[in-house]
Scaffold this motif. Structure first.
Motif, PDB file in Angstrom:
ATOM      1  N   ARG A  26       0.805  -1.099   0.132  1.00 30.93           N
ATOM      2  CA  ARG A  26      -0.040  -0.016   0.083  1.00 30.93           C
ATOM      3  C   ARG A  26       0.801   1.163  -0.016  1.00 30.93           C
ATOM      4  NH1 ARG A  26      -4.488   1.128   4.716  1.00 30.93           N
ATOM      5  NH2 ARG A  26      -5.461   2.890   4.004  1.00 30.93           N
ATOM      6  N   ALA A  27       1.898   1.154   0.833  1.00 25.23           N
ATOM      7  CA  ALA A  27       2.795   2.437   0.781  1.00 25.23           C
ATOM      8  C   ALA A  27       3.549   2.538  -0.494  1.00 25.23           C
ATOM      9  CB  ALA A  27       3.973   2.275   1.987  1.00 25.23           C
ATOM     10  N   SER A  28       3.884   1.374  -1.278  1.00 24.61           N
ATOM     11  CA  SER A  28       4.485   1.630  -2.502  1.00 24.61           C
ATOM     12  C   SER A  28       3.753   2.241  -3.396  1.00 24.61           C
ATOM     13  CB  SER A  28       4.925   0.240  -2.931  1.00 24.61           C
ATOM     14  OG  SER A  28       5.448   0.369  -4.189  1.00 24.61           O
ATOM     15  N   ILE A  29       2.423   2.041  -3.369  1.00 22.51           N
ATOM     16  CA  ILE A  29       1.479   2.604  -4.642  1.00 22.51           C
ATOM     17  C   ILE A  29       1.183   4.031  -4.196  1.00 22.51           C
ATOM     18  CG2 ILE A  29      -0.637   2.489  -5.824  1.00 22.51           C
ATOM     19  CD1 ILE A  29       1.266   0.406  -6.350  1.00 22.51           C
ATOM     20  N   ASN A  30       0.994   4.387  -2.831  1.00 25.00           N
ATOM     21  CA  ASN A  30       0.850   5.681  -2.623  1.00 25.00           C
ATOM     22  C   ASN A  30       1.868   6.421  -2.718  1.00 25.00           C
ATOM     23  OD1 ASN A  30      -1.965   5.859  -1.352  1.00 25.00           O
ATOM     24  ND2 ASN A  30      -1.394   4.343   0.142  1.00 25.00           N
ATOM     25  N   ALA A  31       3.138   6.042  -2.595  1.00 24.41           N
ATOM     26  CA  ALA A  31       4.361   7.045  -3.011  1.00 24.41           C
ATOM     27  C   ALA A  31       4.454   7.199  -4.180  1.00 24.41           C
ATOM     28  CB  ALA A  31       5.718   6.155  -2.494  1.00 24.41           C
ATOM     29  N   ALA A  34       1.811   9.737  -5.178  1.00 21.70           N
ATOM     30  CA  ALA A  34       2.192  11.076  -4.698  1.00 21.70           C
ATOM     31  C   ALA A  34       3.206  11.843  -5.495  1.00 21.70           C
ATOM     32  CB  ALA A  34       2.546  11.219  -3.286  1.00 21.70           C
ATOM     33  N   ALA A  35       3.990  10.903  -6.240  1.00 21.99           N
ATOM     34  CA  ALA A  35       5.147  11.201  -6.940  1.00 21.99           C
ATOM     35  C   ALA A  35       4.465  11.437  -8.736  1.00 21.99           C
ATOM     36  CB  ALA A  35       6.074  10.504  -7.047  1.00 21.99           C
ATOM     37  N   GLY A  36       3.151  11.408  -8.859  1.00 23.18           N
ATOM     38  CA  GLY A  36       2.742  11.309 -10.315  1.00 23.18           C
ATOM     39  C   GLY A  36       3.112  10.481 -11.057  1.00 23.18           C
ATOM     40  N   ARG A  37       3.456   8.890 -10.735  1.00 17.77           N
ATOM     41  CA  ARG A  37       4.081   8.141 -11.427  1.00 17.77           C
ATOM     42  C   ARG A  37       3.159   6.855 -11.125  1.00 17.77           C
ATOM     43  NH1 ARG A  37       8.068   6.533  -9.336  1.00 17.77           N
ATOM     44  NH2 ARG A  37       8.546   7.734  -7.724  1.00 17.77           N
ATOM     45  N   LEU A  38       1.822   6.927 -11.289  1.00 19.01           N
ATOM     46  CA  LEU A  38       1.037   5.702 -10.993  1.00 19.01           C
ATOM     47  C   LEU A  38       1.066   4.725 -12.210  1.00 19.01           C
ATOM     48  CD1 LEU A  38      -1.045   4.841  -8.620  1.00 19.01           C
ATOM     49  CD2 LEU A  38      -2.710   5.658 -10.168  1.00 19.01           C
ATOM     50  N   PRO A  39       1.309   3.605 -11.819  1.00 18.52           N
ATOM     51  CA  PRO A  39       1.470   2.683 -12.838  1.00 18.52           C
ATOM     52  C   PRO A  39       0.135   2.506 -13.690  1.00 18.52           C
ATOM     53  CG  PRO A  39       2.504   1.552 -11.064  1.00 18.52           C
ATOM     54  CD  PRO A  39       1.767   2.865 -10.756  1.00 18.52           C
ATOM     55  N   GLY A  40       0.380   2.021 -15.060  1.00 18.19           N
ATOM     56  CA  GLY A  40      -1.161   1.832 -15.705  1.00 18.19           C
ATOM     57  C   GLY A  40      -1.813   0.522 -15.289  1.00 18.19           C
ATOM     58  N   ALA A  41      -1.025  -0.479 -14.784  1.00 19.06           N
ATOM     59  CA  ALA A  41      -1.694  -1.609 -14.398  1.00 19.06           C
ATOM     60  C   ALA A  41      -0.823  -2.243 -13.315  1.00 19.06           C
ATOM     61  CB  ALA A  41      -1.358  -2.766 -15.670  1.00 19.06           C
ATOM     62  N   ILE A  42      -1.453  -2.804 -12.187  1.00 14.41           N
ATOM     63  CA  ILE A  42      -0.717  -3.234 -10.842  1.00 14.41           C
ATOM     64  C   ILE A  42      -1.269  -4.647 -10.944  1.00 14.41           C
ATOM     65  CG2 ILE A  42      -0.695  -2.944  -8.678  1.00 14.41           C
ATOM     66  CD1 ILE A  42      -1.253   0.084  -9.009  1.00 14.41           C
ATOM     67  N   LEU A  43      -0.489  -5.617 -10.686  1.00 15.44           N
ATOM     68  CA  LEU A  43      -0.919  -6.932 -10.763  1.00 15.44           C
ATOM     69  C   LEU A  43      -0.610  -7.234  -9.049  1.00 15.44           C
ATOM     70  CD1 LEU A  43      -1.696  -9.620 -11.732  1.00 15.44           C
ATOM     71  CD2 LEU A  43       0.665 -10.343 -12.070  1.00 15.44           C
ATOM     72  N   LEU A  44      -1.713  -7.685  -8.310  1.00 15.53           N
ATOM     73  CA  LEU A  44      -1.762  -8.002  -6.864  1.00 15.53           C
ATOM     74  C   LEU A  44      -1.779  -9.411  -6.683  1.00 15.53           C
ATOM     75  CD1 LEU A  44      -4.375  -5.245  -5.720  1.00 15.53           C
ATOM     76  CD2 LEU A  44      -1.664  -5.032  -5.596  1.00 15.53           C
ATOM     77  N   HIS A  45      -0.884 -10.078  -6.431  1.00 14.93           N
ATOM     78  CA  HIS A  45      -0.911 -11.402  -6.494  1.00 14.93           C
ATOM     79  C   HIS A  45      -0.448 -12.212  -5.165  1.00 14.93           C
ATOM     80  CE1 HIS A  45       3.528 -11.815  -7.239  1.00 14.93           C
ATOM     81  NE2 HIS A  45       3.275 -10.891  -7.832  1.00 14.93           N
ATOM     82  N   GLY A  46      -0.898 -13.347  -4.903  1.00 16.12           N
ATOM     83  CA  GLY A  46      -0.590 -13.847  -3.530  1.00 16.12           C
ATOM     84  C   GLY A  46      -1.704 -14.928  -3.337  1.00 16.12           C
ATOM     85  N   PRO A  47      -1.729 -15.689  -2.217  1.00 22.38           N
ATOM     86  CA  PRO A  47      -2.648 -16.873  -2.105  1.00 22.38           C
ATOM     87  C   PRO A  47      -3.890 -16.423  -1.981  1.00 22.38           C
ATOM     88  CG  PRO A  47      -0.471 -17.040  -0.664  1.00 22.38           C
ATOM     89  CD  PRO A  47      -0.663 -15.801  -1.407  1.00 22.38           C
TER      90      PRO A  47
END
Length: 340
Positions: A26-31, A34-47
């Motif tokens: 969560r902190a990584s995406i919020n950073a 805030a920097a205006g560099r939000l990725p166009g696609a984010i893959l949230l993966h895990g069990p």
């Protein structure tokens, strides 16, 4: 709001304000936001069942609040109601009459793409949540890939995956990957208590012990009967070599009594989790013989259960065979002191 695989009396991911755990992701995406560099696609993966979809909706709230002109409370209300015009959610759709489709279809992806190319209903970013992308059939996955290759402006895709290695490599390469891990027991306990504040301490402890860091499994565990044999299985796994030779036969009888029971489903996960933990422990201790044996045990479990499911074989005999293999593994790789 109709959602596949929903658990009765448990709030849906979009209805939960905030997420427990997953702080680093969560902190990584919020950073980046805030920097205006939000990725166009984010893959949230895990069990499965660790809160990936809940995190996706939490990130959606934060992105919309940061980029739009509405306050957080108003954004929360609209998302919980499934009514925010800048949010599109792609899941398996209901069938006409009853139930859900078993896959996300190509026509579902095309409909999503059309929605994203329309004029947005609010200022700020648009979000497309795919929960879960693993449900896409091959045609749908290829259609989604085309959308990721040519995304609409100011749009972020949040893709939830339980099995990322089975996704198209080209989809994975288009995404900012965030690997999520099971929660700590205290965090699972917090999730349960937030939705079941009157839960009894013993019931809470049992559900958390069966969850393996997955809140969804903890909620499912609350539906097990008081006479569930899973506690006996957990006790047996704490020291397989210390129990009488026939103990695992009684366990197999109890677990296989009803092939469709949730006890059996839980038992299979408990067994594979135990083997995975054994392999991790051996790797940390650089115990090559134990690691090799644990890897063989994993392959045996995979083959045994797959064959039993495919051919509808006797589940009791499968459990007897696998529990006996665990006993032999422990006898072969442990010192006499650790077998007590």
């Amino acid at each position: 709001m109709t959602v596949p695989d929903a658990i009765a009396d448990v709030a849906l991911p979009e209805q939960q304000v905030g997420v427990v755990g997953h702080h680093a992701a969560r902190a990584s995406i919020n950073a980046q936001l805030a920097a205006g560099r939000l990725p166009g696609a984010i893959l949230l993966h895990g069990p499965q069942g660790i809160g990936k979809a809940t995190l996706a909706f939490t990130l959606t709230r934060e992105i919309l609040t940061a980029t739009g002109d509405e306050d957080a409370h108003r954004v929360d209300e609209q998302i919980a109601a499934g009514a925010h015009p800048n949010v599109q959610v792609l899941r398996r759709r209901p069938r006409e009459g009853r139930g859900f489709y078993t896959v996300i279809r190509v026509e579902d992806v095309r409909e999503l793409r059309e929605e994203l190319h329309m004029t947005r209903g609010r200022s700020g970013h648009r979000i497309a949540i795919v929960d879960a992308i693993d449900d896409c059939n091959p045609s749908a996955a290829n259609a989604l890939l085309k959308t990721l290759e040519e995304p609409p402006p100011e749009t972020t895709f949040l893709l939830v995956s339980h099995r990322p290695r089975q996704l198209l490599p080209t989809i994975r390469s288009r995404c900012h990957n965030l690997a999520l891990r099971p929660l700590a027991d205290a965090e699972v306990s917090a999730v349960l208590q937030a939705q079941r504040p009157d839960i009894e301490p013993d019931e809470l402890a049992q559900a958390v012990s069966l969850a393996g860091g997955r809140p969804r499994r903890a909620f499912e565990a609350l539906g097990l009967g008081a006479d569930s044999p899973l506690g006996a299985l957990q006790a047996w796994l704490r020291a397989p070599a210390a129990h009488p030779a026939a103990a695992h036969l009684a366990l197999a009888d109890a677990l296989a009594a009803d092939r469709d029971s949730p006890d059996l489903s839980f038992a299979r996960e408990i067994l594979t989790d135990w083997v995975a933990g054994e392999a991790r422990s051996a790797a940390v201790q650089t115990d090559r013989m134990r690691l090799a044996s644990a890897n063989e045990l994993w392959e045996k479990a995979d083959a045994l259960f797959a064959e039993t499911d495919a051919l509808n074989l006797d589940m009791r005999q499968t459990l007897v065979t696998f529990l006996d293999a665990i006993r032999k593994h422990v006898h072969a790789t442990s010192s006499p002191a650790t077998q007590q």
